[in-house]
Scaffold this motif. Structure first.
Motif, PDB file in Angstrom:
ATOM      1  N   CYS A  35       0.563  58.494  95.244  1.00  0.00           N
ATOM      2  CA  CYS A  35      -0.320  59.399  94.499  1.00  0.00           C
ATOM      3  C   CYS A  35       0.439  60.466  93.716  1.00  0.00           C
ATOM      4  CB  CYS A  35      -1.295  60.089  95.463  1.00  0.00           C
ATOM      5  SG  CYS A  35      -2.358  58.947  96.357  1.00  0.00           S
ATOM      6  N   TYR A  38      -0.025  60.824  89.905  1.00  0.00           N
ATOM      7  CA  TYR A  38      -1.347  61.361  89.574  1.00  0.00           C
ATOM      8  C   TYR A  38      -1.431  62.844  89.935  1.00  0.00           C
ATOM      9  CZ  TYR A  38      -6.150  62.748  90.365  1.00  0.00           C
ATOM     10  OH  TYR A  38      -7.325  63.465  90.374  1.00  0.00           O
ATOM     11  N   GLY A  43      -4.463  62.265  85.011  1.00  0.00           N
ATOM     12  CA  GLY A  43      -4.874  60.923  84.609  1.00  0.00           C
ATOM     13  C   GLY A  43      -5.725  60.287  85.676  1.00  0.00           C
ATOM     14  N   ASN A  44      -5.399  59.052  86.015  1.00  0.00           N
ATOM     15  CA  ASN A  44      -6.121  58.327  87.052  1.00  0.00           C
ATOM     16  C   ASN A  44      -5.148  57.877  88.132  1.00  0.00           C
ATOM     17  OD1 ASN A  44      -8.877  58.266  86.075  1.00  0.00           O
ATOM     18  ND2 ASN A  44      -8.065  57.032  84.386  1.00  0.00           N
ATOM     19  N   CYS A  50      -5.065  54.998  95.870  1.00  0.00           N
ATOM     20  CA  CYS A  50      -6.413  54.953  96.456  1.00  0.00           C
ATOM     21  C   CYS A  50      -6.418  54.188  97.778  1.00  0.00           C
ATOM     22  CB  CYS A  50      -7.403  54.358  95.465  1.00  0.00           C
ATOM     23  SG  CYS A  50      -7.705  55.441  94.040  1.00  0.00           S
ATOM     24  N   ALA A  87      -6.326  68.130  90.351  1.00  0.00           N
ATOM     25  CA  ALA A  87      -6.121  66.697  90.550  1.00  0.00           C
ATOM     26  C   ALA A  87      -6.187  66.361  92.042  1.00  0.00           C
ATOM     27  CB  ALA A  87      -4.779  66.260  89.966  1.00  0.00           C
ATOM     28  N   LYS A  94     -12.095  60.354  92.816  1.00  0.00           N
ATOM     29  CA  LYS A  94     -11.577  59.393  91.835  1.00  0.00           C
ATOM     30  C   LYS A  94     -11.293  58.046  92.481  1.00  0.00           C
ATOM     31  CE  LYS A  94     -10.017  61.918  87.946  1.00  0.00           C
ATOM     32  NZ  LYS A  94      -9.323  61.650  86.715  1.00  0.00           N
ATOM     33  N   CYS A  95     -11.007  58.075  93.782  1.00  0.00           N
ATOM     34  CA  CYS A  95     -10.748  56.828  94.507  1.00  0.00           C
ATOM     35  C   CYS A  95     -12.018  56.256  95.127  1.00  0.00           C
ATOM     36  CB  CYS A  95      -9.700  57.069  95.597  1.00  0.00           C
ATOM     37  SG  CYS A  95      -8.033  57.326  94.944  1.00  0.00           S
TER      38      CYS A  95
END
Length: 113
Positions: A35, A38, A43-44, A50, A87, A94-95
């Protein structure tokens, strides 16, 4: 290359932890290692990131495990001054993972149930 060696060492330590024992910071660090791009750049998150978030959720089933994981995440966050708080806080969402463990430098982990 140095980062790869650290990840390998952390994974080796993770394998030495007895099943049923409390979650360790080595396990949390290894799960969140993918991670870092990120968390420091935005971003992603990558799929492996994840997967790590999902693994932490699975490992942290008891209150003691959740508090231990929280303290590990907090310690890791404080080691990286370039980590972006927004973030980090958005990572579980996001995950697509509902987590009871906030990812923040300032969380009071003793308040987690």
């Amino acid at each position: 290359m140095k980062g790869v060696i650290i990840v390998v060492v952390v994974l080796a330590i993770q394998l030495m932890v007895e099943p049923g024992s409390a979650i360790s910071c080595g396990q949390v660090d290894a799960a969140l290692a993918p991670c870092m791009p990120y968390l420091t750049g935005g971003g992603n998150p990558a799929p492996k990131c994840c997967d790590g978030v999902k693994n932490i959720k699975g490992m942290a089933s008891s209150t003691a495990d959740k508090r231990a994981a929280c303290n590990c995440v907090k310690a890791a966050a404080n080691r990286y001054p370039s980590l972006k708080d927004d973030a980090a806080q958005a990572l579980p969402n996001k995950c697509g993972v509902e987590m009871n463990i906030p990812i923040s430098r300032t969380t009071n982990c003793d308040n987690i149930n």
